[in-house]
Design a protein around this motif. Structure first.
Motif, mmCIF file in Angstrom:
data_model
loop_
_atom_site.group_PDB
_atom_site.id
_atom_site.type_symbol
_atom_site.label_atom_id
_atom_site.label_comp_id
_atom_site.label_asym_id
_atom_site.label_seq_id
_atom_site.Cartn_x
_atom_site.Cartn_y
_atom_site.Cartn_z
ATOM 1 N N TYR A 228 39.811 27.633 42.303
ATOM 2 C CA TYR A 228 39.390 28.300 42.706
ATOM 3 C C TYR A 228 39.881 29.758 42.142
ATOM 4 N N PRO A 229 41.082 29.894 41.581
ATOM 5 C CA PRO A 229 41.746 31.081 40.855
ATOM 6 C C PRO A 229 41.067 31.796 40.092
ATOM 7 N N GLU A 230 40.500 30.977 39.167
ATOM 8 C CA GLU A 230 39.742 31.731 37.923
ATOM 9 C C GLU A 230 38.145 32.244 38.362
ATOM 10 N N VAL A 231 37.501 32.147 39.293
ATOM 11 C CA VAL A 231 36.983 32.384 40.416
ATOM 12 C C VAL A 231 36.991 33.768 40.596
ATOM 13 N N ALA A 232 38.432 33.374 41.586
ATOM 14 C CA ALA A 232 38.277 34.650 42.310
ATOM 15 C C ALA A 232 39.186 36.290 41.847
ATOM 16 N N GLU A 233 39.815 35.727 40.197
ATOM 17 C CA GLU A 233 40.349 36.323 39.021
ATOM 18 C C GLU A 233 38.831 37.116 38.814
ATOM 19 N N LYS A 234 38.345 36.462 38.204
ATOM 20 C CA LYS A 234 36.941 36.935 37.949
ATOM 21 C C LYS A 234 36.174 38.270 38.923
ATOM 22 N N MET A 235 35.905 37.311 39.836
ATOM 23 C CA MET A 235 35.245 38.307 40.657
ATOM 24 C C MET A 235 36.124 39.974 41.066
ATOM 25 N N LEU A 236 37.456 39.739 40.281
ATOM 26 C CA LEU A 236 38.500 41.362 40.494
ATOM 27 C C LEU A 236 37.867 42.313 39.037
ATOM 28 N N GLU A 237 37.213 41.246 38.567
ATOM 29 C CA GLU A 237 37.302 42.052 37.233
ATOM 30 C C GLU A 237 35.725 42.505 37.309
#
Length: 428
Positions: A228-237
């Motif tokens: 899930y790291p990329e999912v989380a990072e793009k939520m922040l974006e």
């Protein structure tokens, strides 16, 4: 994903321990000589459509009387009735962990012999099958309608500014920058209502994480901190392109703002369209699949079974229940629901869909879709609140470590069942 109510561990345990008697709700020996079939469905917002369906069925069937109940707190009512061994003949519920718990409790009838299943798109049958904690023989639900989540956009605003619908993540972020540079607002969120945090989360997870990630974690094959790291990072974006303090505004605020043209886009599901159009009936809305991937061909539609029909084991007249299901699957009956609820049909037939789904039609027709990942999350984890907290502090590692820890805590029994199943050779 819409404001779902999920079975608690206590209720699930009570259901699992329930042994059903023959005290079902259908009545073959009633004073009018007719078979009475009771359906309890969980979508009170669709009560008018169901009232119309009930009236039409009863006007066209002489030997069966259909009664459709649409209580406001349907899942609580249903669970109480199940525990009291007073189940309806048919239940209308969503394809989520409630359904998984009902399967695990063995309260649903195997309807593999229902011929109407052949009319359902395979993608939705597969979505239902994946909701089984461990693979089961048989079929236990008829997927009826789905919803679709991604990005709603103001079509008139896009045309006026000559903006192009993005197909990759970079294009999406570039578009947001372009909209912001023009002095307009790219995105609006209603994160004060924590459940709305799941809308973009699910849509991104469909693109960026394995569709069966929860099952893989239960089998001990991976962890969420690895998936899930990329999912989380793009939520922040996405937050970089939101209005000021999106946590101060709720779902109704966000719908109203979007309806009034205060943002060009809104990351939410098709279920929000009626609320938006209640504010601005003339708004020209379209939608596109969340472009979470760098390659447009890798994007998939986030679509789950929003309503499906199951026959309970307490039903005393399967044939009459099947006749009701056949009526529900008639094209005209489905169209009644689609027109009322802006839904996506699970039946593999062409229907007149809302123009707000224009940008998703190809994905729907091709069956290029993946279920909402929160349909697998236990309510006790409060994942929506965890996402909100994460978005406020921005610590990806802390968030995902807690996600993994809580997953084991709240899914211990399921994990044990899954791993016991695998140790026995699975479905080999």
């Amino acid at each position: 994903m819409k404001k779902r109510v999920i079975a608690t561990t206590l209720v699930a345990a009570m259901l699992i321990g329930t042994a059903f008697s023959a005290s079902g709700c259908s009545s073959e020996g009633s004073s009018d000589g007719k078979t009475h079939i009771t359906m309890l469905q969980y979508k009170p917002e669709a009560v008018k459509a169901f009232e119309k369906m009930e009236a039409e069925f009863n006007a066209t069937h002489d030997d069966i009387v259909l009664k459709i109940e649409s209580p406001n707190d349907a899942m609580t009512v249903l669970k109480t009735r199940l525990i009291k061994e007073d189940a309806p003949d048919i239940i209308g519920i969503g394809g989520d962990v409630n359904y998984s718990n009902f399967l695990d409790a063995q309260i649903l009838m195997d309807i593999s012999d229902f011929e109407g299943l052949s009319l359902i798109k395979q993608a939705y049958l597969d979505i239902d099958k994946n909701l089984e904690f461990v693979p089961m023989d048989g079929v236990y639900a008829v997927p009826y309608v789905a919803n679709a989540a991604g990005v709603l956009y103001n079509r008139e605003m896009f045309k006026k500014n000559k903006w192009e619908v993005p197909t990759t993540w970079q294009e999406f972020m570039d578009l947001c920058d372009e909209i912001k540079a023009s002095g307009q607002q790219p995105l609006y969120f209603g994160y004060k209502d924590v459940w709305t945090c799941l809308a973009p989360w699910n849509a991104l997870a469909c693109d960026l994480a394995p569709a069966d990630v929860c099952r893989q974690v239960n089998k001990g094959e991976t962890k969420f901190i690895d998936e899930y790291p990329e999912v989380a990072e793009k939520m922040l974006e996405l937050l970089d392109h939101a209005q000021d303090d999106p946590f101060a505004y709720n779902y109704n605020d966000a719908c109203t703002a979007f309806a009034n043209g205060e943002s060009a886009m809104y990351c939410i599901g098709s279920y929000a369209v009626p609320q938006i159009q209640s504010v601005n009936p003339d708004m020209d809305i379209d939608s596109f699949v969340m472009p979470g991937c760098d390659n447009a061909d890798d994007n998939v539609l986030n679509s789950g079974v929003d309503l499906q029909f199951c026959v309970t084991n307490q039903c005393k007249n399967k044939e009459a229940a099947y006749e009701v299901l056949e009526f529900m699957l008639e094209d005209s009956t489905i169209q009644t629901y689609l027109d009322d609820q802006n839904a996506v049909p699970c039946k593999d037939t062409e229907f007149e869909l809302s123009p707000t789904l224009d940008g998703m039609v190809d994905y729907i027709n091709e069956g290029k879709m993946v279920d909402y990942q929160d349909h697998y999350y236990p309510a006790e984890m409060s994942v929506d609140a965890q996402i909100q907290t994460f978005l406020l502090d921005g610590d990806v590692e802390k968030f995902l470590n807690k996600f993994d820890t809580d997953w084991i805590r709240y899914n211990r029994d399921i994990i044990r069942k899954v791993q016991e199943y695998e140790e026995k050779g699975g479905n080999e």
